[in-house]
Structure formats: C-alpha cells, structure tokens
Write a protein that holds these residues in place. Structure first.
Motif, short mmCIF file in Angstrom:
data_model
loop_
_atom_site.label_atom_id
_atom_site.label_comp_id
_atom_site.label_asym_id
_atom_site.label_seq_id
_atom_site.Cartn_x
_atom_site.Cartn_y
_atom_site.Cartn_z
N MET A 96 -0.25 7.81 9.80
CA MET A 96 -1.41 7.34 10.56
C MET A 96 -1.62 5.84 10.36
N ILE A 97 -1.10 5.32 9.25
CA ILE A 97 -1.38 3.91 8.93
C ILE A 97 -0.29 2.95 9.45
N ALA A 98 0.90 3.48 9.73
CA ALA A 98 2.03 2.62 10.09
C ALA A 98 1.73 1.65 11.24
N PRO A 99 1.06 2.11 12.32
CA PRO A 99 0.82 1.17 13.43
C PRO A 99 -0.08 -0.01 13.04
N ALA A 100 -0.81 0.13 11.94
CA ALA A 100 -1.69 -0.97 11.51
C ALA A 100 -0.99 -1.88 10.49
N CYS A 101 0.19 -1.46 10.03
CA CYS A 101 0.88 -2.21 8.95
C CYS A 101 1.94 -3.15 9.52
N ALA A 102 2.32 -4.13 8.69
CA ALA A 102 3.36 -5.07 9.11
C ALA A 102 4.73 -4.40 9.11
N GLY A 103 4.93 -3.43 8.23
CA GLY A 103 6.21 -2.73 8.16
C GLY A 103 6.15 -1.63 7.14
N ILE A 104 7.26 -0.90 7.02
CA ILE A 104 7.31 0.26 6.11
C ILE A 104 8.56 0.16 5.24
N ILE A 105 8.39 0.45 3.96
CA ILE A 105 9.55 0.56 3.06
C ILE A 105 9.48 1.93 2.41
N ILE A 132 -7.12 8.18 9.50
CA ILE A 132 -7.45 7.22 10.55
C ILE A 132 -8.37 6.15 9.97
N ALA A 133 -9.19 6.54 8.99
CA ALA A 133 -10.11 5.58 8.36
C ALA A 133 -9.34 4.47 7.64
N LEU A 134 -8.24 4.82 7.00
CA LEU A 134 -7.43 3.78 6.34
C LEU A 134 -6.75 2.90 7.40
N HIS A 135 -6.28 3.51 8.46
CA HIS A 135 -5.70 2.75 9.59
C HIS A 135 -6.70 1.70 10.07
N ASP A 136 -7.94 2.13 10.27
CA ASP A 136 -8.97 1.22 10.78
C ASP A 136 -9.28 0.11 9.78
N ALA A 137 -9.29 0.46 8.48
CA ALA A 137 -9.58 -0.55 7.44
C ALA A 137 -8.49 -1.62 7.43
N ILE A 138 -7.23 -1.18 7.55
CA ILE A 138 -6.11 -2.13 7.55
C ILE A 138 -6.23 -3.07 8.75
N LYS A 139 -6.57 -2.48 9.89
CA LYS A 139 -6.71 -3.29 11.12
C LYS A 139 -7.88 -4.27 11.04
N LEU A 182 0.81 -1.22 0.00
CA LEU A 182 0.00 0.00 0.00
C LEU A 182 0.84 1.27 0.00
N ASN A 183 0.71 2.03 -1.08
CA ASN A 183 1.23 3.40 -1.07
C ASN A 183 0.01 4.30 -0.99
N ALA A 184 -0.27 4.76 0.20
CA ALA A 184 -1.48 5.55 0.42
C ALA A 184 -1.28 7.02 0.07
N GLY A 185 -0.10 7.38 -0.49
CA GLY A 185 0.17 8.77 -0.85
C GLY A 185 -0.05 9.66 0.37
N ALA A 186 -0.64 10.82 0.14
CA ALA A 186 -0.81 11.79 1.24
C ALA A 186 -1.79 11.29 2.32
N TYR A 187 -2.66 10.33 1.98
CA TYR A 187 -3.56 9.79 3.01
C TYR A 187 -2.80 9.07 4.12
N THR A 188 -1.56 8.66 3.80
CA THR A 188 -0.69 8.07 4.83
C THR A 188 -0.65 8.96 6.07
N HIS A 189 -0.57 10.25 5.81
CA HIS A 189 -0.30 11.20 6.89
C HIS A 189 -1.56 11.71 7.58
N THR A 190 -2.72 11.32 7.05
CA THR A 190 -3.97 11.90 7.58
C THR A 190 -5.06 10.90 7.95
#
Ligand code: DQA
Length: 146
Positions: A116-125, A84-91, A74-82
């Motif tokens: 905002m999404i990193a805590p819900a993801c397995a990792g970041i590249i 919470i809804a994507l965070h919740d969807a990933i979780k 997932l490259n969420a572009g600028a939504y990465t930084h804003t």
C-alpha cells in the motif's frame, strides 16, 4: 562546511524481534548490532532510529521528521501490505522515503506482493537481508531519481 545528511531508519511491527524472530527468514543479528555496524560505515551521516509496533506512532514519527530530515528508510513490516494511513503520511511530507524489506516479499505469500505504501515511496529494496537498509541508505544519499 557541508552539513551532515540526516536519515531516519524507521521500523514497524515485530521488527524489534529481529535476531530472534523467524531467524531462517530474517537472520540472527539483532537490529541494534546491525545499526552499530551501519553507523560505523557512514560516519558522515546522522543516522536516527525509531521502531514501533503501532501504526499511529509510525505516522507521528513521519510527521515529526518529514520536514527536517533528508530521507527515511522505512520497513513498515506487515503495515506495508495494509496501511493507507502510512501511504498518506509518506505523501504528506517532503522528504523521500525508501521502502525496504529484509526478505524478498515477491517470493513469499501473495498477500505480501501488495504494497500500500510503494506508490508513495521513491523506490523499494527487498530481499537482501539486513543489507537492504544499507542499499536504501545509499539510494537516499545519492539522491537518485528518474
Ligand atoms: C518484512 C516483510 C513483511 O511482509 C513482514 O510482515 C515483516 C517483515 C521484511 O522485512 O521482510 O514484518 O517487511
């Protein structure tokens, strides 16, 4: 026979403009061309691709595939930084999600240092150009988890 692993590459806002958008930051290769190269490198992986500029559509896609694919790059572009809804969807879904960025967000403006999404993801590249997607795919295929 083992079944092919199914991985979704999910791109968020403005990533449809890759190749034309800020080429000094994101390179000159369009995503379609890159995806073709990636698919050729991984003939044993079922690679799916979806891009949307709309937060809700990205969330719908995660809901749609989150129970039957083996991972999402997932490259969420600028939504990465804003978002919470994507965070919740990933979780909400069982499949693993790796956050990717073409640029090194940690070397850019401070607002890009927050995910905002990193805590819900397995990792970041982050920061390896388009190769970030391949590295994330490798991580998902190896199923590495600490
Ligand atoms: C990006 C980094 C984000 O901060 C930015 O909003 C993008 C692209 C990247 O791939 O480097 O749209 O996710």
């Amino acid at each position: 026979m083992t079944r092919k692993k199914k991985i979704l590459i999910l791109n968020g806002p403005n990533l449809n403009l890759l190749g034309r958008r800020e080429p000094e930051m994101y390179g000159t290769e369009g995503f379609g061309q890159y995806l073709e190269r990636l698919a050729n490198l991984y003939p044993d992986v079922c690679l799916d691709y979806y891009q949307s500029n709309h937060e809700g559509q990205l969330i719908d896609k995660i809901h749609e595939v989150g129970w039957d694919c083996d991972g999402i790059v997932l490259n969420a572009g600028a939504y990465t930084h804003t978002s919470i809804a994507l965070h919740d969807a990933i979780k909400a879904v069982p499949c693993r999600v790796v956050e990717v960025h073409i640029s090194n967000v940690m070397r850019r403006e401070p607002f890009r240092h927050v995910s905002m999404i990193a805590p819900a993801c397995a990792g970041i590249i982050t920061g390896f150009g388009l190769d970030s997607y391949r590295l994330a795919l490798e991580a998902l295929l190896h199923d590495a988890e600490v």
